[in-house]
Design a protein around this motif. Sequence first.
Motif, PDB file in Angstrom:
ATOM      1  N   ASP A   1      -8.086   3.082   2.784  1.00 53.80           N
ATOM      2  CA  ASP A   1      -7.438   4.255   1.976  1.00 53.80           C
ATOM      3  C   ASP A   1      -6.074   4.898   2.772  1.00 53.80           C
ATOM      4  N   VAL A   2      -6.077   4.875   4.243  1.00 52.59           N
ATOM      5  CA  VAL A   2      -5.209   5.693   4.700  1.00 52.59           C
ATOM      6  C   VAL A   2      -4.853   4.756   6.038  1.00 52.59           C
TER       7      VAL A   2
ATOM      8  N   GLU B   1     -12.984  10.371   8.650  1.00 53.21           N
ATOM      9  CA  GLU B   1     -14.483   9.691   8.683  1.00 53.21           C
ATOM     10  C   GLU B   1     -15.046  11.030   8.050  1.00 53.21           C
ATOM     11  N   ALA B   2     -14.834  12.124   8.294  1.00 53.90           N
ATOM     12  CA  ALA B   2     -15.436  13.289   7.353  1.00 53.90           C
ATOM     13  C   ALA B   2     -15.347  13.475   6.019  1.00 53.90           C
ATOM     14  N   LEU B   3     -14.219  12.929   5.536  1.00 50.69           N
ATOM     15  CA  LEU B   3     -13.891  12.826   4.270  1.00 50.69           C
ATOM     16  C   LEU B   3     -14.254  11.598   3.538  1.00 50.69           C
TER      17      LEU B   3
ATOM     18  N   VAL C   1      -3.378  13.286   0.245  1.00 54.24           N
ATOM     19  CA  VAL C   1      -3.154  14.894   0.364  1.00 54.24           C
ATOM     20  C   VAL C   1      -4.403  15.530   1.041  1.00 54.24           C
ATOM     21  N   GLU C   2      -5.714  15.068   0.597  1.00 54.69           N
ATOM     22  CA  GLU C   2      -6.881  15.364   1.238  1.00 54.69           C
ATOM     23  C   GLU C   2      -7.043  15.441   2.664  1.00 54.69           C
ATOM     24  N   LEU C   3      -6.406  14.133   3.191  1.00 53.87           N
ATOM     25  CA  LEU C   3      -6.392  14.043   4.461  1.00 53.87           C
ATOM     26  C   LEU C   3      -5.545  15.036   5.177  1.00 53.87           C
ATOM     27  N   LEU C   4      -4.099  15.144   4.601  1.00 48.26           N
ATOM     28  CA  LEU C   4      -3.209  16.093   5.291  1.00 48.26           C
ATOM     29  C   LEU C   4      -3.837  17.421   5.189  1.00 48.26           C
TER      30      LEU C   4
END
Length: 415
Positions: free
Chosen positions: A209-210, A348-350, A402-405
């Motif tokens: 994913d990233v 990891e949390a996401l 965007v969510e990780l950011l």
Amino acid sequence: MTIAQQHSIDHKQSIGEWINWLADYGKTEDGGVTRLLYSESWKQAQLSLQQVMIQNGFAVRFDEVGNLFARYAGTAEPGSIILTGSHIDTVQNGGKFDGAYGVLASLIAAHQLYVQHGPPKKTIEVVSLAEEEGSRFPFTFWGSKWITGQSTLAEARELVDSDGISLQQAMVDAGFGEPIPQAEVKESIDAFIELHIEQGILLEKKQKDVGIVSDIVGQRRYTVQFTGESNHAGTTPMSMRKDALRLAAEFITYITDQSEQLDPSLVATIGRLSVSPNMPNVIAGGVECSLDVRHADSELLDQFEDIVDQFMQTAKQKKMEMQLDCWLKIEPVHLSDRHVEIAYKQAEALGLSYEKMVSGAGHDAQVFGATCPTTLLFVPSKNGISHSPEEWTDTAALEKGVELLKSQLYALAYE
């Protein structure tokens, strides 16, 4: 109503829609983007972003060189800045994601955090950097180097584009270049975060994913000149030739073989070749080529330069000349271990799969990484294509970035 009309950061509008909106500034016939530093399309893009920022409650300012900032002031430590963003300039007929994604994603992430959690403890500032690519002027990272004090306005007088226009003149014509009084409150950049498309194929191939970057490679760029002797192609025996093109060909094979032997991670590229007189029936008397060398270890880059220098003996043995001019030297940067570890935990949390990576491309994070704790995050690029109208990343993948950011910004500015 379009994004351009309402200038509202809304959860219903995807990051993909925002990227398409910004891509209209400098859009080319085949779907690419040409948005060179201080050009009209660049200026209009920055001014339009300024309106978006203002209408979404950010405090907005330009600096002397045209970097655009949007901030939500911190409640506990307003002088401590968590800076996030990227650049909006492009290469000639480049893609619409490179740089622009990082700017728009930062705006969306910062705004969503503000709506959900209120003002941050430390100041969050989004930056749309004036320039990174070096596509108009022979200079890279102008925006980030200005912010970090690594470049000055004096340098702008010496640099000219292909039309003979100086960087300083272009800057003035775009409405910048005048000194701006410094703020009375002392501020510091506590951290910089850049979200970017990978511009490579690793994440897509590994179905991650990233990407979370630990190091950014150093770069050495050279101009190499070979001087022989032009002569008649039919009447000059092979044993009596001083063929500069043959010498250049031997050099290309040499540096390719040596790079593979020295370290599998080292890359050396001949990307441009100019032959003189470039005629089918004349032995080449002169050749000029580019050489781009990259690795994450500066000592290994020094070692490879010594290997390149050794080839000059081959030129002397053939009674020809070789000159090596290093015109760009960017040191490798190791990014903040602590902030990289935070990014791992947030991914990891996401529930995001991630890859620990070394970036083979230069980014503004490389400039900031030498002065403050820095994080560089990647999302996949389709087929690894970049700097092209074919550049593409799926909206779902963009949203994961965007969510990780957001999570990284929350950890640094809110907790």
